[in-house]
Enzyme design. Sequence first.
Site, PDB file in Angstrom:
ATOM      1  N   ASN A 155       0.866  -1.183   0.000  1.00  0.00           N
ATOM      2  CA  ASN A 155       0.000   0.000   0.000  1.00  0.00           C
ATOM      3  C   ASN A 155       0.901   1.232   0.000  1.00  0.00           C
ATOM      4  OD1 ASN A 155      -1.832   2.042   0.477  1.00  0.00           O
ATOM      5  ND2 ASN A 155      -2.213   1.460   2.616  1.00  0.00           N
ATOM      6  N   LYS A 175       0.051   4.252  -0.261  1.00  0.00           N
ATOM      7  CA  LYS A 175      -0.629   5.429   0.297  1.00  0.00           C
ATOM      8  C   LYS A 175      -0.426   6.629  -0.635  1.00  0.00           C
ATOM      9  CE  LYS A 175       0.291   3.490   4.808  1.00  0.00           C
ATOM     10  NZ  LYS A 175       0.062   3.620   6.220  1.00  0.00           N
ATOM     11  N   HIS A 208      -9.563   1.125   4.897  1.00  0.00           N
ATOM     12  CA  HIS A 208      -8.279   1.324   5.588  1.00  0.00           C
ATOM     13  C   HIS A 208      -8.510   2.300   6.746  1.00  0.00           C
ATOM     14  CE1 HIS A 208      -4.166   2.514   6.408  1.00  0.00           C
ATOM     15  NE2 HIS A 208      -3.776   1.441   5.750  1.00  0.00           N
ATOM     16  N   GLU A 221      -6.906   4.701   7.751  1.00  0.00           N
ATOM     17  CA  GLU A 221      -6.667   6.115   7.413  1.00  0.00           C
ATOM     18  C   GLU A 221      -7.876   6.707   6.689  1.00  0.00           C
ATOM     19  OE1 GLU A 221      -2.873   5.502   5.514  1.00  0.00           O
ATOM     20  OE2 GLU A 221      -2.015   4.996   7.465  1.00  0.00           O
ATOM     21  N   GLU A 260      -5.589  -4.997  10.655  1.00  0.00           N
ATOM     22  CA  GLU A 260      -4.557  -3.985  10.854  1.00  0.00           C
ATOM     23  C   GLU A 260      -4.839  -3.226  12.147  1.00  0.00           C
ATOM     24  OE1 GLU A 260      -2.527  -2.802   6.982  1.00  0.00           O
ATOM     25  OE2 GLU A 260      -4.312  -1.578   7.132  1.00  0.00           O
ATOM     26  N   GLY A 294       2.323   2.159  10.672  1.00  0.00           N
ATOM     27  CA  GLY A 294       3.282   3.251  10.507  1.00  0.00           C
ATOM     28  C   GLY A 294       4.006   3.647  11.776  1.00  0.00           C
ATOM     29  N   SER A 313       3.274  -2.254  10.348  1.00  0.00           N
ATOM     30  CA  SER A 313       4.734  -2.242  10.525  1.00  0.00           C
ATOM     31  C   SER A 313       5.393  -3.574  10.184  1.00  0.00           C
ATOM     32  CB  SER A 313       5.098  -1.791  11.942  1.00  0.00           C
ATOM     33  OG  SER A 313       4.634  -0.473  12.177  1.00  0.00           O
TER      34      SER A 313
END
Length: 250
Positions: A8, A10, A94, A96, A164, A170, A209
């Site tokens: 991904n 992003k 996701h 985010e 996730e 991250g 991560s």
Amino acid sequence: MRKLIVGNWKMNGLRQSADALVRGILDGLPVGADVGVALCPPATLLASVADMVRESPVEVGGQDCHPEASGAHTGDIAAPMLADAGARYVIVGHSERRSDHGESDALVRAKAEAALASGLRPIVCIGETAEQRRAGEALAVIKHQLAGSLPAFAQADALVVAYEPVWAIGTGDTATPADVEEVHALIRTALRSAAGDAGSQVPILYGGSVKPANAGELLGTAEVDGALVGGASLKAEDFLGIITAAAALN
Ligand code: PEP
């Protein structure tokens, strides 16, 4: 089940850097590795990345799609457009997107259904926050998100789920293999009870991560069928290290 490693990117990548990254990945792919690999670049790069990987085993995916197939939705991208650009997958829900754009479980489900209707495999993301885990609510949150976000099960064979934990994305922190195993087992049970045998075939990815140093242990955990990789997918060497770790488990 064959492991699936999804990168991904992003909101990262311009044409030049993307070309170099894709070339690096294609050049270093372990020969004969029985691992599925997909790259999810930003929408601006989707068609050119799809062109670059056309003769390779690597597939591409979008990072989001609108629940409708077309219409007056400035700035949004519909699932048929992703398919038309060469995508095979699309990430939906996701964390985010859920936090930046307030996406609800119901919207995520509508997006997953739109993806399926366009022949794409939705990668439905779920995961608890640090606060929820500290409060002992992780499993309840996952159950609730699954119930609300997963599409109807007519096409379970096209579905992918990604666990996730939000606090691991991250940050450099990863869930322990024991925590990952516990959550993946719960997801598998939910998939089986919703879709019967087909629920056993849905890949469940871990994301948060993942890097070459921890990929072997995480990918070797029960019911972990692959990884959704953010930061480490932006460096060919790191992404290849994760693919190599997956290949070693076959
Ligand atoms: C992600 O973006 O889905 C992700 C898991 O990111 P990272 O690997 O950087 O934690």
